[in-house]
Design a protein around this motif. Sequence first.
Motif, PDB file in Angstrom:
ATOM      1  N   VAL A   1       0.832  -1.204   0.000  1.00  0.00           N
ATOM      2  CA  VAL A   1       0.000   0.000   0.000  1.00  0.00           C
ATOM      3  C   VAL A   1       0.871   1.260   0.000  1.00  0.00           C
ATOM      4  N   MET A   2       2.045   1.211   0.654  1.00  0.00           N
ATOM      5  CA  MET A   2       2.862   2.430   0.753  1.00  0.00           C
ATOM      6  C   MET A   2       3.519   2.770  -0.583  1.00  0.00           C
TER       7      MET A   2
ATOM      8  N   ASN B   1       8.632  -2.638   3.874  1.00  0.00           N
ATOM      9  CA  ASN B   1       8.073  -3.212   5.103  1.00  0.00           C
ATOM     10  C   ASN B   1       9.150  -3.990   5.858  1.00  0.00           C
TER      11      ASN B   1
ATOM     12  N   ASN C   1      -3.846  -8.183   5.615  1.00  0.00           N
ATOM     13  CA  ASN C   1      -4.167  -7.576   6.911  1.00  0.00           C
ATOM     14  C   ASN C   1      -5.656  -7.710   7.221  1.00  0.00           C
ATOM     15  N   ALA C   2      -6.112  -6.937   8.214  1.00  0.00           N
ATOM     16  CA  ALA C   2      -7.529  -7.013   8.590  1.00  0.00           C
ATOM     17  C   ALA C   2      -8.335  -5.912   7.912  1.00  0.00           C
TER      18      ALA C   2
ATOM     19  N   GLU D   1       8.423  -4.479  -8.034  1.00  0.00           N
ATOM     20  CA  GLU D   1       7.800  -5.387  -7.062  1.00  0.00           C
ATOM     21  C   GLU D   1       8.201  -6.815  -7.364  1.00  0.00           C
ATOM     22  N   ARG D   2       8.554  -7.512  -6.308  1.00  0.00           N
ATOM     23  CA  ARG D   2       9.038  -8.900  -6.398  1.00  0.00           C
ATOM     24  C   ARG D   2       7.931  -9.862  -6.814  1.00  0.00           C
ATOM     25  N   ASN D   3       6.734  -9.655  -6.294  1.00  0.00           N
ATOM     26  CA  ASN D   3       5.613 -10.538  -6.623  1.00  0.00           C
ATOM     27  C   ASN D   3       5.038 -10.213  -7.997  1.00  0.00           C
TER      28      ASN D   3
ATOM     29  N   SER E   1       2.175  -7.715   3.142  1.00  0.00           N
ATOM     30  CA  SER E   1       1.256  -7.463   4.270  1.00  0.00           C
ATOM     31  C   SER E   1      -0.020  -6.775   3.846  1.00  0.00           C
ATOM     32  N   SER E   2       0.110  -5.894   2.848  1.00  0.00           N
ATOM     33  CA  SER E   2      -1.055  -5.061   2.497  1.00  0.00           C
ATOM     34  C   SER E   2      -2.228  -5.891   1.999  1.00  0.00           C
TER      35      SER E   2
ATOM     36  N   VAL F   1      14.538  -6.750  -6.174  1.00  0.00           N
ATOM     37  CA  VAL F   1      15.622  -5.777  -6.028  1.00  0.00           C
ATOM     38  C   VAL F   1      16.685  -6.379  -5.119  1.00  0.00           C
TER      39      VAL F   1
ATOM     40  N   ARG G   1      -8.460  -2.756   8.425  1.00  0.00           N
ATOM     41  CA  ARG G   1      -8.997  -1.691   9.276  1.00  0.00           C
ATOM     42  C   ARG G   1      -8.222  -0.401   9.062  1.00  0.00           C
TER      43      ARG G   1
ATOM     44  N   GLY H   1      -0.565   0.349   9.357  1.00  0.00           N
ATOM     45  CA  GLY H   1      -0.221   1.221   8.231  1.00  0.00           C
ATOM     46  C   GLY H   1      -1.401   1.867   7.533  1.00  0.00           C
ATOM     47  N   MET H   2      -2.555   1.215   7.565  1.00  0.00           N
ATOM     48  CA  MET H   2      -3.658   1.717   6.746  1.00  0.00           C
ATOM     49  C   MET H   2      -4.092   3.149   7.111  1.00  0.00           C
ATOM     50  N   PRO H   3      -4.084   3.518   8.404  1.00  0.00           N
ATOM     51  CA  PRO H   3      -4.504   4.891   8.727  1.00  0.00           C
ATOM     52  C   PRO H   3      -3.532   5.958   8.243  1.00  0.00           C
TER      53      PRO H   3
HETATM   54  C1  LIG Z   1      -2.228 -10.170   9.900  1.00  0.00           C
HETATM   55  C2  LIG Z   1      -2.067  -8.692   9.754  1.00  0.00           C
HETATM   56  C3  LIG Z   1      -3.130  -7.854  10.062  1.00  0.00           C
HETATM   57  C4  LIG Z   1      -3.013  -6.484   9.912  1.00  0.00           C
HETATM   58  N1  LIG Z   1      -4.107  -5.690  10.096  1.00  0.00           N
HETATM   59  C5  LIG Z   1      -4.016  -4.360   9.895  1.00  0.00           C
HETATM   60  C6  LIG Z   1      -5.156  -3.536   9.974  1.00  0.00           C
HETATM   61  O1  LIG Z   1      -6.272  -4.012  10.127  1.00  0.00           O
HETATM   62  N2  LIG Z   1      -4.995  -2.196   9.829  1.00  0.00           N
HETATM   63  C7  LIG Z   1      -3.763  -1.649   9.613  1.00  0.00           C
HETATM   64  O2  LIG Z   1      -3.651  -0.424   9.568  1.00  0.00           O
HETATM   65  N3  LIG Z   1      -2.679  -2.401   9.437  1.00  0.00           N
HETATM   66  C8  LIG Z   1      -2.767  -3.752   9.573  1.00  0.00           C
HETATM   67  N4  LIG Z   1      -1.669  -4.533   9.375  1.00  0.00           N
HETATM   68  C9  LIG Z   1      -0.418  -3.878   8.974  1.00  0.00           C
HETATM   69  C10 LIG Z   1      -0.500  -3.419   7.514  1.00  0.00           C
HETATM   70  O3  LIG Z   1      -0.857  -4.512   6.693  1.00  0.00           O
HETATM   71  C11 LIG Z   1       0.861  -2.826   7.127  1.00  0.00           C
HETATM   72  O4  LIG Z   1       1.149  -1.737   7.968  1.00  0.00           O
HETATM   73  C12 LIG Z   1       0.893  -2.335   5.676  1.00  0.00           C
HETATM   74  O5  LIG Z   1       0.331  -3.266   4.815  1.00  0.00           O
HETATM   75  C13 LIG Z   1       2.336  -2.047   5.293  1.00  0.00           C
HETATM   76  O6  LIG Z   1       2.364  -1.720   3.926  1.00  0.00           O
HETATM   77  P1  LIG Z   1       3.747  -1.736   3.140  1.00  0.00           P
HETATM   78  O7  LIG Z   1       3.468  -1.246   1.796  1.00  0.00           O
HETATM   79  O8  LIG Z   1       4.766  -1.028   3.981  1.00  0.00           O
HETATM   80  O9  LIG Z   1       4.184  -3.278   3.188  1.00  0.00           O
HETATM   81  P2  LIG Z   1       3.866  -4.516   2.203  1.00  0.00           P
HETATM   82  O10 LIG Z   1       2.467  -4.546   1.820  1.00  0.00           O
HETATM   83  O11 LIG Z   1       4.419  -5.721   2.879  1.00  0.00           O
HETATM   84  O12 LIG Z   1       4.698  -4.165   0.909  1.00  0.00           O
HETATM   85  C14 LIG Z   1       6.088  -4.388   0.776  1.00  0.00           C
HETATM   86  C15 LIG Z   1       6.298  -4.924  -0.623  1.00  0.00           C
HETATM   87  O13 LIG Z   1       7.697  -5.050  -0.881  1.00  0.00           O
HETATM   88  C16 LIG Z   1       7.871  -6.181  -1.722  1.00  0.00           C
HETATM   89  N5  LIG Z   1       9.265  -6.604  -1.656  1.00  0.00           N
HETATM   90  C17 LIG Z   1       9.930  -7.098  -0.596  1.00  0.00           C
HETATM   91  N6  LIG Z   1      11.216  -7.312  -0.898  1.00  0.00           N
HETATM   92  C18 LIG Z   1      11.374  -6.949  -2.189  1.00  0.00           C
HETATM   93  C19 LIG Z   1      12.492  -6.909  -3.068  1.00  0.00           C
HETATM   94  N7  LIG Z   1      13.724  -7.288  -2.683  1.00  0.00           N
HETATM   95  N8  LIG Z   1      12.303  -6.465  -4.323  1.00  0.00           N
HETATM   96  C20 LIG Z   1      11.077  -6.058  -4.743  1.00  0.00           C
HETATM   97  N9  LIG Z   1       9.994  -6.062  -3.953  1.00  0.00           N
HETATM   98  C21 LIG Z   1      10.146  -6.502  -2.683  1.00  0.00           C
HETATM   99  C22 LIG Z   1       6.913  -7.192  -1.129  1.00  0.00           C
HETATM  100  O14 LIG Z   1       6.633  -8.235  -2.044  1.00  0.00           O
HETATM  101  C23 LIG Z   1       5.701  -6.325  -0.818  1.00  0.00           C
HETATM  102  O15 LIG Z   1       4.776  -6.284  -1.881  1.00  0.00           O
HETATM  103  C24 LIG Z   1      -1.764  -5.918   9.496  1.00  0.00           C
HETATM  104  C25 LIG Z   1      -0.696  -6.762   9.177  1.00  0.00           C
HETATM  105  C26 LIG Z   1      -0.838  -8.134   9.289  1.00  0.00           C
HETATM  106  C27 LIG Z   1       0.307  -9.016   8.911  1.00  0.00           C
END
Ligand SMILES: Cc1cc2nc3c(=O)[nH]c(=O)nc-3n(C[C@H](O)[C@H](O)[C@H](O)COP(=O)(O)OP(=O)(O)OC[C@H]3O[C@@H](n4cnc5c(N)ncnc54)[C@H](O)[C@@H]3O)c2cc1C
Length: 443
Positions: free
Chosen positions: A68-69, A271, A101-102, A88-90, A97-98, A242, A104, A410-412
Amino acid sequence: MTTNDTNDTNTADTADTGNTGNTAGAGTTTGPASQSPDSYWLASGPGWTGGGTELPRRTGVCVLGAGVMGTTLAYWLARAGERPLVLERNSAPAMGSSGRNAGRMIQGGNAQHALAIEKYGHAEALAIYRATLVNQELTHEVVAREGLRSARFPTAKLDLAVAEDEARELRRTAEALTSDGIAAEWLDRRAAREVFGTDLSDTVLGGLYRPDQDAVHSVAYVRGMADAASRHGAEFVCGITVESVERAADGWIVTTDAGRVHADQVVVALNAWTPRLLPELAPVITPVRGQLVQTAPVSFRIPQWGLDRGLVYGGQAPDGSLLLGGLRNTVPGRDEGVDVPEGGNTPAFSPELAERLAGALPSLLPKTAGVPIVRAWSGVMAFTPDRCPLVGAWPGAEGLWVIAAFNGHGMPYSQVMPEQLAERIRGGRGDGIPAAFDPARFL
Ligand SMILES: Cc1cc2nc3c(=O)[nH]c(=O)nc-3n(C[C@H](O)[C@H](O)[C@H](O)COP(=O)(O)OP(=O)(O)OC[C@H]3O[C@@H](n4cnc5c(N)ncnc54)[C@H](O)[C@@H]3O)c2cc1C
């Protein structure tokens, strides 16, 4: 409840497709008898057909990670006229995580407002809370503008107390929020039950009620943002890992498993994987397992809730099913510092934790006794020692930025932090980022 066919070593996501439509385990047991490889959001969300396959040799801003970030940052950069490149790796956005999550999107930071005031001082605690209010406004605007209204669901939040000291703490937060002009009130047990619309455990003393909160369909929301970012000029290249980021004479060299890109600026949005590229953050970022269970749909509607200072939390998905998460660290060493295998998206799934979560639900909501658990999944969160994220410039390295470690919350911040960081990257002030989030505090 049976856990016979769970698999503690399963890393849950080896299929790695953009949209699996997986319904493993659905509706057949009273426990998480089979681990779902995907979250509800990944199984029910839209697939992803966007993105290019060619790695360009040069770019202005290179964003690493399409959670999401990274995705939302690309959106705000593209809206401002940049043409960011997202790696993005996937095979699709929202598979970390995004998408697990739940969903919220609850106002406020990690700590209840009264405690945040004690920890950071009133001005900073209010800055953090206000950032999430701005986030909510931005989210409403963006989903309307970009055709994503159906990815957002209005809800409310009730933080329940089962102990007197917790009730006192939540009452203090209700007062602190009210005196800061933010809608909140303490509800006694009877009023809390009315908000739930179903029986609540006799142990509940009451709760802190906050109306006007949001939840999202995490995958529909993030992939919708990725589509919007692409429409505005961002380029996504998925399926690329990366490997390193190094300073060049005029910018940065991003090395991937598919070649190198020269970027003027680089943003690390990885993340819990952030320390793999920025090892200086290894002592700062702790990967923590989060796990959720999901019931079959129920006939009553409940708000988002937290219990026992957020140790257990839950809510309701758009299809009426209940989500329940938390119970971290009830077994020492089980969830903090978990390893996420190379190339994987989740730490190992814990059947024991899924069992505990499933067992906890009827003790709070008696009407859920016998409602089947249809799905359970895990994901990784990134925690910092002070429970604040890292958003801003990497000190002493012009053009290197980080937005990571949202401590399971992170979502908020998922519009406002990317929007403000985009402003800084473009040379603006971006002064909506609280000082408490500055990565320099650890470096
Ligand atoms: C079970 C669970 C419940 C949660 N519930 C909530 C909730 O209800 N509300 C809330 O606010 N937050 C919640 N969170 C937290 C929330 O999901 C995270 O704060 C948020 O998704 C973080 O976003 P991000 O983009 O930083 O991370 P991510 O979504 O993890 O994105 C990081 C990305 O980097 C990619 N990546 C990693 N390494 C590499 C690489 N070497 N090369 C290329 N790409 C790479 C990954 O594949 C991934 O897509 C929850 C988390 C979990 C695990």
